[in-house]
Structures are given as structure tokens and as C-alpha cells.
Design a protein around this motif. Structure first.
Motif, PDB file in Angstrom:
ATOM      1  N   SER A 165      19.688   8.376 -56.537  1.00 34.49           N
ATOM      2  CA  SER A 165      18.909   9.314 -57.358  1.00 34.49           C
ATOM      3  C   SER A 165      18.933   8.907 -58.830  1.00 34.49           C
ATOM      4  O   SER A 165      18.345   9.590 -59.665  1.00 34.49           O
ATOM      5  CB  SER A 165      19.470  10.734 -57.214  1.00 34.49           C
ATOM      6  N   VAL A 166      19.626   7.800 -59.160  1.00 39.74           N
ATOM      7  CA  VAL A 166      19.689   7.313 -60.528  1.00 39.74           C
ATOM      8  C   VAL A 166      18.350   6.690 -60.893  1.00 39.74           C
ATOM      9  O   VAL A 166      17.846   5.818 -60.178  1.00 39.74           O
ATOM     10  CB  VAL A 166      20.829   6.287 -60.702  1.00 39.74           C
ATOM     11  N   ARG A 167      17.772   7.135 -62.000  1.00 45.28           N
ATOM     12  CA  ARG A 167      16.415   6.715 -62.345  1.00 45.28           C
ATOM     13  C   ARG A 167      16.309   5.211 -62.544  1.00 45.28           C
ATOM     14  O   ARG A 167      15.365   4.576 -62.059  1.00 45.28           O
ATOM     15  CB  ARG A 167      15.960   7.439 -63.611  1.00 45.28           C
ATOM     16  N   SER A 168      17.267   4.614 -63.248  1.00 45.76           N
ATOM     17  CA  SER A 168      17.194   3.170 -63.498  1.00 45.76           C
ATOM     18  C   SER A 168      17.292   2.374 -62.200  1.00 45.76           C
ATOM     19  O   SER A 168      16.593   1.363 -62.018  1.00 45.76           O
ATOM     20  CB  SER A 168      18.304   2.745 -64.465  1.00 45.76           C
ATOM     21  N   GLU A 169      18.157   2.823 -61.278  1.00 39.34           N
ATOM     22  CA  GLU A 169      18.289   2.130 -59.992  1.00 39.34           C
ATOM     23  C   GLU A 169      17.030   2.297 -59.156  1.00 39.34           C
ATOM     24  O   GLU A 169      16.576   1.346 -58.494  1.00 39.34           O
ATOM     25  CB  GLU A 169      19.508   2.650 -59.236  1.00 39.34           C
ATOM     26  N   ARG A 170      16.441   3.490 -59.162  1.00 37.68           N
ATOM     27  CA  ARG A 170      15.208   3.704 -58.411  1.00 37.68           C
ATOM     28  C   ARG A 170      14.091   2.821 -58.959  1.00 37.68           C
ATOM     29  O   ARG A 170      13.276   2.283 -58.195  1.00 37.68           O
ATOM     30  CB  ARG A 170      14.800   5.182 -58.478  1.00 37.68           C
ATOM     31  N   ARG A 171      14.051   2.671 -60.286  1.00 38.23           N
ATOM     32  CA  ARG A 171      13.036   1.812 -60.882  1.00 38.23           C
ATOM     33  C   ARG A 171      13.237   0.360 -60.458  1.00 38.23           C
ATOM     34  O   ARG A 171      12.271  -0.334 -60.117  1.00 38.23           O
ATOM     35  CB  ARG A 171      13.093   1.937 -62.404  1.00 38.23           C
ATOM     36  N   MET A 172      14.504  -0.105 -60.445  1.00 40.01           N
ATOM     37  CA  MET A 172      14.778  -1.485 -60.064  1.00 40.01           C
ATOM     38  C   MET A 172      14.422  -1.733 -58.606  1.00 40.01           C
ATOM     39  O   MET A 172      13.756  -2.728 -58.276  1.00 40.01           O
ATOM     40  CB  MET A 172      16.255  -1.806 -60.290  1.00 40.01           C
ATOM     41  N   PHE A 173      14.845  -0.826 -57.709  1.00 43.28           N
ATOM     42  CA  PHE A 173      14.549  -1.019 -56.290  1.00 43.28           C
ATOM     43  C   PHE A 173      13.058  -0.859 -56.012  1.00 43.28           C
ATOM     44  O   PHE A 173      12.531  -1.476 -55.081  1.00 43.28           O
ATOM     45  CB  PHE A 173      15.366  -0.037 -55.449  1.00 43.28           C
ATOM     46  N   GLY A 174      12.374  -0.038 -56.797  1.00 44.82           N
ATOM     47  CA  GLY A 174      10.927   0.058 -56.660  1.00 44.82           C
ATOM     48  C   GLY A 174      10.238  -1.249 -57.013  1.00 44.82           C
ATOM     49  O   GLY A 174       9.310  -1.689 -56.320  1.00 44.82           O
ATOM     50  N   VAL A 175      10.704  -1.894 -58.094  1.00 43.92           N
ATOM     51  CA  VAL A 175      10.149  -3.197 -58.481  1.00 43.92           C
ATOM     52  C   VAL A 175      10.428  -4.231 -57.399  1.00 43.92           C
ATOM     53  O   VAL A 175       9.546  -5.029 -57.037  1.00 43.92           O
ATOM     54  CB  VAL A 175      10.741  -3.646 -59.834  1.00 43.92           C
ATOM     55  N   LEU A 176      11.654  -4.235 -56.855  1.00 43.43           N
ATOM     56  CA  LEU A 176      11.989  -5.188 -55.800  1.00 43.43           C
ATOM     57  C   LEU A 176      11.133  -4.967 -54.553  1.00 43.43           C
ATOM     58  O   LEU A 176      10.709  -5.936 -53.901  1.00 43.43           O
ATOM     59  CB  LEU A 176      13.475  -5.063 -55.437  1.00 43.43           C
ATOM     60  N   THR A 177      10.868  -3.714 -54.219  1.00 44.42           N
ATOM     61  CA  THR A 177       9.998  -3.432 -53.074  1.00 44.42           C
ATOM     62  C   THR A 177       8.603  -3.993 -53.302  1.00 44.42           C
ATOM     63  O   THR A 177       8.016  -4.636 -52.423  1.00 44.42           O
ATOM     64  CB  THR A 177       9.920  -1.917 -52.827  1.00 44.42           C
ATOM     65  N   GLY A 178       8.070  -3.760 -54.506  1.00 41.69           N
ATOM     66  CA  GLY A 178       6.746  -4.283 -54.828  1.00 41.69           C
ATOM     67  C   GLY A 178       6.701  -5.798 -54.780  1.00 41.69           C
ATOM     68  O   GLY A 178       5.752  -6.392 -54.237  1.00 41.69           O
ATOM     69  N   ILE A 179       7.738  -6.450 -55.326  1.00 43.92           N
ATOM     70  CA  ILE A 179       7.786  -7.917 -55.305  1.00 43.92           C
ATOM     71  C   ILE A 179       7.855  -8.427 -53.873  1.00 43.92           C
ATOM     72  O   ILE A 179       7.185  -9.401 -53.504  1.00 43.92           O
ATOM     73  CB  ILE A 179       8.996  -8.414 -56.111  1.00 43.92           C
ATOM     74  N   GLY A 180       8.656  -7.755 -53.038  1.00 45.34           N
ATOM     75  CA  GLY A 180       8.767  -8.178 -51.642  1.00 45.34           C
ATOM     76  C   GLY A 180       7.461  -8.045 -50.893  1.00 45.34           C
ATOM     77  O   GLY A 180       7.075  -8.933 -50.121  1.00 45.34           O
ATOM     78  N   VAL A 181       6.739  -6.958 -51.117  1.00 46.45           N
ATOM     79  CA  VAL A 181       5.448  -6.755 -50.441  1.00 46.45           C
ATOM     80  C   VAL A 181       4.435  -7.807 -50.884  1.00 46.45           C
ATOM     81  O   VAL A 181       3.747  -8.429 -50.062  1.00 46.45           O
ATOM     82  CB  VAL A 181       4.922  -5.331 -50.711  1.00 46.45           C
ATOM     83  N   VAL A 182       4.326  -8.005 -52.203  1.00 45.15           N
ATOM     84  CA  VAL A 182       3.368  -8.998 -52.726  1.00 45.15           C
ATOM     85  C   VAL A 182       3.713 -10.399 -52.231  1.00 45.15           C
ATOM     86  O   VAL A 182       2.829 -11.170 -51.825  1.00 45.15           O
ATOM     87  CB  VAL A 182       3.344  -8.955 -54.269  1.00 45.15           C
TER      88      VAL A 182
END
Length: 383
Positions: free
Chosen positions: A166-183
Motif C-alpha cells: 500500500s506504499v505509494r512509492s512502491e506501487r508506483r515502481m511496481f506499476g512501472v515494472l508491470t508496464g515495462i514487462g507488458v510492452v
């Protein structure tokens, strides 16, 4: 790979090499950091292959396209390091301790396969896309194996971690990693599909577009990975130079800490010099806050040389003046009076407490002048 404009290429090189250099200096320790650094070093070598002063001698010596194929083989090794990094994130670095070596060895074999599949095109002095044939399809299918494996693993780990934190910075990082993985997965998958279609004689807008951008998207994906990887290095560098937020707060709290701990030296938690230097800035800030709060509880029991008149609605200034007066009373040998305690903390957690103390510290110099002037005035007035 389609040639990128020189300014764009210069920026990409700066980002990838700069991130790698920062991490090698500031984040060298630990299994996770090591695997991430290996990935970045290999990625930096791949980017180096795009420079004419590197790929031209290689192509002239070993055949046209050698630098590109060698670079792709290195990219697969970087994927292996990224895969082992994702495994360490998901399972911990003690689980599957040989996963890094095994995945690197497997991708090294795939890299050799790429060089073998590209041999006819190199011998003919052609790009792989121009040479065609089953080697063209096989080349990109082999290339896609580690890419798709890593992308699926990264997306799985990132989405799982995204739901768990629920930590905002961690959610932002994992969100970026998810996007990079999909692309990355879409890029690798579409590359393999287009290669198979071209080998079967199917040519359309999709295959032409896919052939034109082969390798370009990889560069931007690397930049996306660097945006995630550079953050810990920047934090470590800022902490070393005491530019991070905890260090700035410690500097702001230091005058108040010195006054209070000089008055109540027993609250200072002594550490060996080596341990004190190795203490992370966040922990050092926490220790300073504990020592300030403990000393406040002691000095607040001392009378304040006739309490200063109310200073308007600025509670923080009033508290700061009161603390100065209490320190003066303790230094003058006054006896404590527990029933005179005035200070109450309104913080509910460590972050709120740091903010509360920082607000008081912001008035510390002004409060000291007010306290000294008040004491001088009281002493000048006849009893």
C-alpha cells in the motif's frame, strides 16, 4: 535497427551509461543489487554496439551485422540476469541460489544459436531481414524465448507485489515494472510473429513496420528499466552527501538537539564511532528524535524562571521558548516540579513526530533570543 537521430541516441546513451555508473558506485552490495548491476552492465555493452566506432570494425572483420548479432546475444544475457533478479524479488535470494548461473548459461547457448543462425546473412553481407529464409524466423523465435520468459516473470512478480503493498512509492515502481514487462512482451512477441510471417512469404504493413523498428523499442525499454534502477543509487548518493530528507531534517533539528542534550546528557545513546558512521540516515534521524523527546520530558519538569507570557497562537514558538527557559532553570540548579509540565506531543507516528519537532526547531534561534531577553527582564525587575 533503424538509426535513431543523433540527439536521441545521445540521450539514450547518457541515461543507460549514467545509470550504470551510478549504481556501480553507490549500490554494489547484496544479491539483488549485484544482479541488477549485471543487467545494466550488459545493457550498456549492447548500447555500445550501436556506436559506429564499435560496430564498424567488428562488421569489417567478422562480416556485416556481427556487432548487431553479438549485441543481441548480450541482450539475452541481460535478460537472464533480469530473470534471476525477478526470482530473487519473488522468492528471496536464498531460494534457488544457482538460478543466476543457470539462466546465464542457458542464454549464452541461445546467443551462440543466434550467431549460427545469422551466419548465412553475414556471409552474404546482408541484413538478416533481407536474407530471409527459415534462419530469419528461427533467429527471432530464439531471441524471443528469454524475452518472453523474463517479461512474464516480471509482470507476475510486479502485479503480485502491487496488490500486496500500500506504499505509494512502491506501487508506483511496481506499476512501472508491470508496464515495462507488458510492452517488452508485446515487442518480443510481435518481432517473432513478423519474422515467421516473412519466412512464410507473407509481407504486409505489419511485417514491414516490425522490420523497420527492430531494436528501436529495446532502447526505450532499457531507458524505462533505468528509470527504476537509478532511484536506489540516487538515494544512496544523496544519503552519502547528506542531501536526503532525513539528513536535512537532522541538520534542522541539530541546534535544538544540542541545547537539550547539553542540558540532559544522559539521554544520548552512545555508539562506537564506527557504528555511528554506518548508521543509515533514517535511523540516525530516529535516534535524534528519541533523544530530543526524552530530554524534553526531563526539562519540561523544571520551572521556566517565571513562565513567559503567551506568544499569540504560535504553539510551536511557545513550546520552543518554554524549553529554552526550562534548560536555563535546570542549569541554574532549580528543583524539578513535575506538576508544571506543559508539553504534550500531538504526533501519532514517527513521521508526524519528526514534522512536529521540525516545526519547533524552526523557531529555535528566535525562541532562544526571546528566552534570554525574558530572563534578563525578570532579573532586572525588583522583587
Amino acid at each position: 535497427m533503424t538509426a535513431l537521430p543523433p540527439p536521441v541516441m545521445a540521450v539514450l546513451l547518457f541515461v543507460v551509461w549514467g545509470t550504470t555508473a551510478l549504481r556501480l558506485v553507490w549500490t554494489r552490495h547484496g544479491v539483488v543489487n549485484t544482479r541488477q548491476n549485471v543487467f545494466l552492465v550488459l545493457a550498456s555493452i549492447t548500447v555500445l554496439m550501436s556506436k559506429s566506432w564499435v560496430h564498424r570494425p567488428l562488421d569489417e572483420t567478422f562480416g556485416y551485422g556481427t556487432a548487431r548479432h553479438f549485441g543481441n546475444a548480450i541482450i539475452m544475457l541481460s535478460f537472464a540476469s533480469l530473470f534471476s533478479l525477478a526470482v530473487a524479488w519473488a522468492l528471496g535470494h536464498k531460494k534457488w541460489p544457482r538460478v543466476h548461473v543457470v539462466s546465464m548459461a542457458f542464454c549464452a547457448l541461445l546467443g551462440i544459436a543466434l550467431l549460427m543462425l545469422s551466419a548465412p546473412a553475414r556471409a552474404a553481407g546482408q541484413r538478416l531481414e533481407e536474407s530471409g529464409g527459415w534462419q530469419y524466423a528461427g533467429y527471432f523465435v530464439v531471441y524471443a524465448i528469454p524475452s518472453l520468459t523474463v517479461c512474464a516473470t516480471v509482470v507476475f512478480v510486479a502485479t503480485k507485489s502491487l496488490r500486496r503493498t500500500s506504499v505509494r512509492s512502491e506501487r508506483r515502481m511496481f506499476g512501472v515494472l508491470t508496464g515495462i514487462g507488458v510492452v517488452s512482451g508485446l515487442d518480443a512477441g510481435s518481432m517473432a510473429v513478423a519474422a515467421v510471417m516473412s519466412a512464410m512469404g507473407v509481407t504486409n504493413g505489419f511485417t514491414e513496420f516490425r522490420t523497420a523498428i527492430n531494436g528501436v523499442t529495446t532502447m526505450f525499454i532499457l531507458v524505462g528499466m533505468c528509470s527504476v534502477a537509478v532511484r536506489p543509487a540516487i538515494r544512496a548518493a544523496m544519503e552519502t552527501f547528506q542531501l536526503d530528507r532525513p539528513s536535512r531534517l537532522r541538520r534542522q533539528l541539530s541546534p535544538m538537539w544540542r541545547t537539550l542534550t547539553d542540558s540532559v546528557p544522559g539521554v544520548v545513546l552512545e555508539l562506537r564511532p564506527a557504528d555511528r558512521g554506518a548508521l543509515p540516515s533514517r535511523m540516525a534521524l530516529h535516534r535524534m528524535c528519541v533523544e530530543i523527546r526524552d530530554s524534553m520530558l526531563v526539562v519540561d519538569e523544571y520551572p521556566q524562571f517565571g513562565r513567559v507570557p503567551p506568544l499569540g497562537e504560535d504553539r510551536d514558538l511557545s513550546v520552543a521558548v518554554g524549553l529554552h527557559l526550562s534548560c536555563m532553570a535546570r542549569a541554574a540548579g532549580e528543583s524539578p516540579q513535575p506538576d508544571t509540565s506543559q508539553i504534550r506531543s500531538h504526533s501519532v507516528d514517527l513521521r508526524n513526530e519528526v514534522g512536529e519537532l521540525a516545526r519547533i526547531a524552526g523557531h529555535w534561534a528566535q525562541a532562544g533570543r526571546i528566552a534570554r531577553e525574558w530572563v534578563a527582564y525578570r532579573e532586572s525587575v525588583p522583587n
